[in-house]
Design a protein around this motif. Structure first.
Motif, PDB file in Angstrom:
ATOM      1  N   MET A   1       0.863  -1.176   0.000  1.00  0.00           N
ATOM      2  CA  MET A   1       0.000   0.000   0.000  1.00  0.00           C
ATOM      3  C   MET A   1       0.907   1.235   0.000  1.00  0.00           C
ATOM      4  O   MET A   1       1.871   1.301   0.742  1.00  0.00           O
ATOM      5  N   SER A   2       0.542   2.215  -0.784  1.00  0.00           N
ATOM      6  CA  SER A   2       1.359   3.433  -0.868  1.00  0.00           C
ATOM      7  C   SER A   2       1.210   4.280   0.404  1.00  0.00           C
ATOM      8  O   SER A   2       0.251   4.120   1.167  1.00  0.00           O
ATOM      9  N   LYS A   3       2.173   5.168   0.588  1.00  0.00           N
ATOM     10  CA  LYS A   3       2.141   6.064   1.751  1.00  0.00           C
ATOM     11  C   LYS A   3       0.843   6.866   1.773  1.00  0.00           C
ATOM     12  O   LYS A   3       0.222   7.030   2.818  1.00  0.00           O
ATOM     13  N   TYR A   4       0.412   7.333   0.621  1.00  0.00           N
ATOM     14  CA  TYR A   4      -0.776   8.191   0.575  1.00  0.00           C
ATOM     15  C   TYR A   4      -2.058   7.420   0.881  1.00  0.00           C
ATOM     16  O   TYR A   4      -2.962   7.963   1.517  1.00  0.00           O
ATOM     17  N   LEU A   5      -2.114   6.156   0.471  1.00  0.00           N
ATOM     18  CA  LEU A   5      -3.278   5.341   0.838  1.00  0.00           C
ATOM     19  C   LEU A   5      -3.294   5.048   2.333  1.00  0.00           C
ATOM     20  O   LEU A   5      -4.358   5.030   2.952  1.00  0.00           O
ATOM     21  N   LYS A   6      -2.125   4.833   2.922  1.00  0.00           N
ATOM     22  CA  LYS A   6      -2.045   4.624   4.367  1.00  0.00           C
ATOM     23  C   LYS A   6      -2.533   5.870   5.102  1.00  0.00           C
ATOM     24  O   LYS A   6      -3.313   5.772   6.058  1.00  0.00           O
ATOM     25  N   ILE A   7      -2.070   7.018   4.659  1.00  0.00           N
ATOM     26  CA  ILE A   7      -2.504   8.280   5.281  1.00  0.00           C
ATOM     27  C   ILE A   7      -4.005   8.445   5.130  1.00  0.00           C
ATOM     28  O   ILE A   7      -4.708   8.756   6.108  1.00  0.00           O
ATOM     29  N   LEU A   8      -4.512   8.226   3.932  1.00  0.00           N
ATOM     30  CA  LEU A   8      -5.950   8.373   3.686  1.00  0.00           C
ATOM     31  C   LEU A   8      -6.763   7.415   4.559  1.00  0.00           C
ATOM     32  O   LEU A   8      -7.777   7.800   5.144  1.00  0.00           O
ATOM     33  N   TYR A   9      -6.282   6.195   4.690  1.00  0.00           N
ATOM     34  CA  TYR A   9      -6.959   5.197   5.511  1.00  0.00           C
ATOM     35  C   TYR A   9      -7.032   5.652   6.971  1.00  0.00           C
ATOM     36  O   TYR A   9      -8.092   5.623   7.594  1.00  0.00           O
ATOM     37  N   VAL A  10      -5.895   6.082   7.520  1.00  0.00           N
ATOM     38  CA  VAL A  10      -5.881   6.460   8.936  1.00  0.00           C
ATOM     39  C   VAL A  10      -6.669   7.752   9.156  1.00  0.00           C
ATOM     40  O   VAL A  10      -7.355   7.894  10.170  1.00  0.00           O
ATOM     41  N   VAL A  11      -6.609   8.686   8.220  1.00  0.00           N
ATOM     42  CA  VAL A  11      -7.430   9.904   8.343  1.00  0.00           C
ATOM     43  C   VAL A  11      -8.908   9.517   8.392  1.00  0.00           C
ATOM     44  O   VAL A  11      -9.660  10.042   9.226  1.00  0.00           O
ATOM     45  N   ALA A  12      -9.317   8.588   7.535  1.00  0.00           N
ATOM     46  CA  ALA A  12     -10.721   8.140   7.529  1.00  0.00           C
ATOM     47  C   ALA A  12     -11.097   7.499   8.868  1.00  0.00           C
ATOM     48  O   ALA A  12     -12.189   7.753   9.403  1.00  0.00           O
ATOM     49  N   VAL A  13     -10.205   6.689   9.428  1.00  0.00           N
ATOM     50  CA  VAL A  13     -10.460   6.058  10.731  1.00  0.00           C
ATOM     51  C   VAL A  13     -10.600   7.133  11.812  1.00  0.00           C
ATOM     52  O   VAL A  13     -11.513   7.076  12.647  1.00  0.00           O
ATOM     53  N   CYS A  14      -9.708   8.117  11.790  1.00  0.00           N
ATOM     54  CA  CYS A  14      -9.766   9.195  12.794  1.00  0.00           C
ATOM     55  C   CYS A  14     -11.048  10.011  12.657  1.00  0.00           C
ATOM     56  O   CYS A  14     -11.682  10.349  13.666  1.00  0.00           O
ATOM     57  N   LEU A  15     -11.431  10.325  11.429  1.00  0.00           N
ATOM     58  CA  LEU A  15     -12.671  11.080  11.221  1.00  0.00           C
ATOM     59  C   LEU A  15     -13.885  10.254  11.645  1.00  0.00           C
ATOM     60  O   LEU A  15     -14.852  10.805  12.185  1.00  0.00           O
ATOM     61  N   ALA A  16     -13.836   8.944  11.433  1.00  0.00           N
ATOM     62  CA  ALA A  16     -14.926   8.068  11.891  1.00  0.00           C
ATOM     63  C   ALA A  16     -15.004   8.076  13.418  1.00  0.00           C
ATOM     64  O   ALA A  16     -16.097   8.111  13.992  1.00  0.00           O
ATOM     65  N   ALA A  17     -13.844   8.069  14.071  1.00  0.00           N
ATOM     66  CA  ALA A  17     -13.814   8.150  15.538  1.00  0.00           C
ATOM     67  C   ALA A  17     -14.431   9.469  15.994  1.00  0.00           C
ATOM     68  O   ALA A  17     -15.213   9.502  16.951  1.00  0.00           O
ATOM     69  N   GLY A  18     -14.088  10.544  15.309  1.00  0.00           N
ATOM     70  CA  GLY A  18     -14.669  11.842  15.627  1.00  0.00           C
ATOM     71  C   GLY A  18     -16.174  11.853  15.426  1.00  0.00           C
ATOM     72  O   GLY A  18     -16.917  12.436  16.214  1.00  0.00           O
ATOM     73  N   TYR A  19     -16.625  11.199  14.366  1.00  0.00           N
ATOM     74  CA  TYR A  19     -18.056  11.130  14.102  1.00  0.00           C
ATOM     75  C   TYR A  19     -18.779  10.363  15.216  1.00  0.00           C
ATOM     76  O   TYR A  19     -19.832  10.795  15.695  1.00  0.00           O
ATOM     77  N   LEU A  20     -18.192   9.241  15.645  1.00  0.00           N
ATOM     78  CA  LEU A  20     -18.785   8.472  16.750  1.00  0.00           C
ATOM     79  C   LEU A  20     -18.880   9.327  18.011  1.00  0.00           C
ATOM     80  O   LEU A  20     -19.899   9.312  18.709  1.00  0.00           O
ATOM     81  N   SER A  21     -17.816  10.060  18.295  1.00  0.00           N
ATOM     82  CA  SER A  21     -17.823  10.946  19.462  1.00  0.00           C
ATOM     83  C   SER A  21     -18.900  12.007  19.340  1.00  0.00           C
ATOM     84  O   SER A  21     -19.560  12.349  20.315  1.00  0.00           O
TER      85      SER A  21
END
Length: 158
Positions: A1-21
């Protein structure tokens, strides 16, 4: 997986965590929260969503940068990402404890623990990738402020 896909994946996870909160927070922000005493330095409610959104994006970028260094420094990266996961879960749980349980003492204790884990995450991240460490500094500052705010709310409503 490319660096940018890893970043995009983790950003999405963090934003999902924020949404849950936010789901937990929104349910009580207009009912219970206005009824409790808050310190004079309490920001207006509209400040929190944009600040947290920016912080979650920066956190995701930081974690993605660290993840991308897995082949270079496996043990330190694994430790950093483990700590990152723990702090992200604690971040979500704080909203639940504060807004759903309305337990100000437990929320104060929990956010101190969160702050300590964020600091440890920052310490590991900066060893793996200097930019990743720097990207966590605003988060550290904000959660330090949030810790003071949470403790102040606890003491004002004790």
């Amino acid at each position: 997986m490319s660096k940018y896909l890893k970043i995009l994946y983790v950003v999405a996870v963090c934003l999902a965590a924020g949404y849950l909160s936010s789901l937990v927070t929104q349910a009580n922000i207009e009912t219970w929260y206005p009824t409790i005493k808050k310190p004079v330095f309490n920001p207006p409610n509209w400040v929190f969503a944009p600040v947290w959104t920016l912080l979650f994006i920066m956190m995701g970028i930081a974690a993605g940068l660290v993840w991308d260094k897995l082949k270079e420094n496996r043990e330190l990266v694994k430790k950093g990402l483990f700590l990152f996961t723990i702090q992200l879960l604690l971040n979500i749980f704080w909203s639940y404890i504060f807004f759903s349980l309305k337990n100000l003492l437990l929320a104060t204790i929990e956010i101190v623990l969160l702050l300590l884990i964020i600091f440890e995450t920052y310490t590991v991240f900066k060893k793996v990738d200097k930019l990743a460490g720097r990207l966590l500094i605003p988060y550290l500052v904000w959660v330090s402020f949030a810790t003071l705010l949470t403790a102040s709310i606890y003491f004002l409503n004790f």
